[in-house]
Design an enzyme around this catalytic site. Structure first.
Site, PDB file in Angstrom:
ATOM      1  NE  ARG A 121     -78.307 -45.176  32.636  1.00 35.02           N
ATOM      2  CZ  ARG A 121     -78.583 -45.318  31.349  1.00 35.02           C
ATOM      3  NH1 ARG A 121     -77.605 -45.581  30.501  1.00 35.02           N
ATOM      4  NH2 ARG A 121     -79.816 -45.205  30.913  1.00 35.02           N
ATOM      5  CE  LYS A 143     -73.465 -36.024  53.107  1.00 30.67           C
ATOM      6  NZ  LYS A 143     -73.974 -35.242  54.253  1.00 30.67           N
ATOM      7  CD  GLU A 185     -67.406 -27.416  57.562  1.00 34.05           C
ATOM      8  OE1 GLU A 185     -67.333 -28.442  58.274  1.00 34.05           O
ATOM      9  OE2 GLU A 185     -68.462 -27.047  57.007  1.00 34.05           O
ATOM     10  CE  LYS A 227     -66.605 -35.211  54.649  1.00 35.30           C
ATOM     11  NZ  LYS A 227     -66.970 -34.010  53.873  1.00 35.30           N
ATOM     12  CD  GLU A 237     -75.968 -37.553  56.371  1.00 33.28           C
ATOM     13  OE1 GLU A 237     -77.013 -36.934  56.546  1.00 33.28           O
ATOM     14  OE2 GLU A 237     -74.941 -37.053  55.878  1.00 33.28           O
ATOM     15  NE  ARG A 242     -70.789 -38.257  54.497  1.00 39.22           N
ATOM     16  CZ  ARG A 242     -70.265 -38.406  53.296  1.00 39.22           C
ATOM     17  NH1 ARG A 242     -70.211 -39.602  52.736  1.00 39.22           N
ATOM     18  NH2 ARG A 242     -69.794 -37.377  52.634  1.00 39.22           N
ATOM     19  CG  ASN A 246     -74.994 -33.098  58.255  1.00 42.91           C
ATOM     20  OD1 ASN A 246     -74.395 -32.604  57.309  1.00 42.91           O
ATOM     21  ND2 ASN A 246     -75.645 -34.241  58.155  1.00 42.91           N
ATOM     22  CG  HIS A 249     -73.461 -28.314  58.218  1.00 44.45           C
ATOM     23  ND1 HIS A 249     -72.428 -28.459  59.125  1.00 44.45           N
ATOM     24  CD2 HIS A 249     -72.862 -28.173  57.004  1.00 44.45           C
ATOM     25  CE1 HIS A 249     -71.270 -28.426  58.483  1.00 44.45           C
ATOM     26  NE2 HIS A 249     -71.503 -28.249  57.201  1.00 44.45           N
ATOM     27  CG  HIS A 253     -77.653 -25.695  55.484  1.00 43.94           C
ATOM     28  ND1 HIS A 253     -77.754 -27.045  55.202  1.00 43.94           N
ATOM     29  CD2 HIS A 253     -76.394 -25.344  55.118  1.00 43.94           C
ATOM     30  CE1 HIS A 253     -76.612 -27.476  54.705  1.00 43.94           C
ATOM     31  NE2 HIS A 253     -75.770 -26.469  54.656  1.00 43.94           N
ATOM     32  CG  HIS A 267     -71.094 -23.448  53.946  1.00 42.30           C
ATOM     33  ND1 HIS A 267     -72.362 -23.884  54.281  1.00 42.30           N
ATOM     34  CD2 HIS A 267     -70.257 -24.492  54.191  1.00 42.30           C
ATOM     35  CE1 HIS A 267     -72.299 -25.133  54.705  1.00 42.30           C
ATOM     36  NE2 HIS A 267     -71.027 -25.518  54.663  1.00 42.30           N
TER      37      HIS A 267
END
Length: 369
Positions: A121, A143, A185, A227, A237, A242, A246, A249, A253, A267
């Site tokens: 956990r 993330k 980035e 960031k 988010e 936030r 993206n 992205h 993607h 990427h």
């Protein structure tokens, strides 16, 4: 060495940026290493280049680095890679108060972070990113995820690291193609919220790719600070702030999915193309000037990043690419938010984009010469 503090609702951790940090990793980690054996997750390439440096640092402090070595590439960021990692950590007897070390690029950081999030956990982990892209993006902000058949990063958790050590010296063994991916980035932070930093990137992009020390440290530190500001405002988010990270992205993607997440399009290259598409689509909608869209395209093209999807030679139409987007993890109540532009340094979240219009736009881009 530069330092950036990440302060999130009473929890905080440091991001250290400089050359030679790996050799001092044990001392910089302070009390985070509780046991004689320290689990380190990495890949074959990074282990060959930097595993010995990290092991020596730990040995001098009385710790043994125990390595789990994955194959390089996206294949590790999978159910199989996650299962292998978790089972190995359990065999080592990792406890909730321990810290796992992620030594590698974004794939290793995401995989290790997710394993840490679910093991008993939640236990701690230390990010030691060895790619420029990971240093300015995925290693900071918490993330973590793996890829599944339906798409990229669809299974994961928010789980902040205990420490980030961004050693700029590790970029010396990075191929130029990977450096360009990191640049995508970096310039993203200028495009989405800092016009002056975009100007600086235009003037210094080649210096970054050439690994000029002062340019690299400034670029990485500025990107991390940008960031951190956004993550502190919207860690999970939920407010939309936030989501600005993206930028590029959603388009990117879809392109990665169409190229099977292969070496054909990395990427960072997909994000670069995605930002060009976001700028052009914003111009198509009359939101941003054609000049700004052209300037973004030129800045990306100038360092050797792809700027035209027609050049990929994809055997599909815009509807196919738009269909990939419907698996995006940002889908909410049947709609897909897009990050668009009002100008360089002025990105915003649009929740009412017509997917049929997106498909038509992408078809036009695929046919452009």
């Amino acid at each position: 060495m530069a330092g950036v503090n990440v302060d999130l609702a009473g929890r905080s951790y440091g991001v250290l940026i400089g050359s030679g940090l790996l050799a001092d990793a044990a001392s910089l980690s302070g009390g985070l290493l509780r046991k004689p054996v320290v689990p380190v997750v990495t890949d074959t390439n990074v282990h060959a280049a930097w595993g010995g440096v990290l092991a020596e640092s730990f040995a001098k402090a009385g710790h043994e680095a125990r390595f789990l070595i994955h194959d390089p590439g996206e294949s590790a960021k999978s159910w199989a890679g996650l299962s292998r990692t978790v089972e190995w950590l359990l065999e080592l007897g990792v406890e909730r108060g321990d810290n796992i070390v992620a030594l590698g690029g974004g794939v290793i950081g995401d995989l290790t972070g997710f394993a840490a999030a679910i093991l008993k956990r939640g236990c701690g982990f230390i990010q030691i990113p060895t790619t420029l892209l990971a240093q300015v993006d995925s290693s900071v902000g918490g993330k973590t995820a793996i890829n599944v058949a339906a798409g990229k990063n669809l299974v994961g958790a928010f789980h902040q690291p205990s420490l980030v050590l961004a050693d700029l010296a590790t970029l010396g063994t990075l191929p130029d193609r990977e450096m360009r991916c990191g640049y995508a980035e970096i310039i993203k932070y200028g495009i989405l919220g800092d016009a002056a930093f975009f100007d600086w990137c235009e003037a210094n992009g080649s210096a970054m790719i050439a690994r000029e020390a002062d340019a690299l440290e400034y670029a990485v530190t500025t990107s991390v600070r940008a960031k951190v500001r956004i993550v502190a405002e919207d860690e999970r988010e939920t407010s939309g702030a936030r989501a600005l990270l993206n930028l590029g992205h959603t388009f990117g993607h879809a392109l990665e999915a169409e190229t099977d997440y292969s070496e054909k399009l990395l990427h960072g290259e997909a994000v670069a193309l995605g930002m060009v598409l976001a700028a052009r689509y914003s111009a198509r909608r009359g939101l941003v000037s054609l000049d700004d869209a052209a300037r973004i395209t030129a800045a990306i093209d100038a360092v050797g990043l792809p700027s035209e999807i027609a050049a990929l030679g994809l055997d599909c139409d815009g509807q196919t690419l738009a269909a990939h987007m419907l698996h995006d993890k940002k889908m909410d109540a049947g709609t897909l938010p897009f990050i668009l532009l009002r100008g360089i340094g002025d990105a915003f979240l649009d929740r009412e984009v017509d997917m049929a219009d997106i498909a038509a736009f992408l078809t036009e881009q695929l046919q452009a010469h």
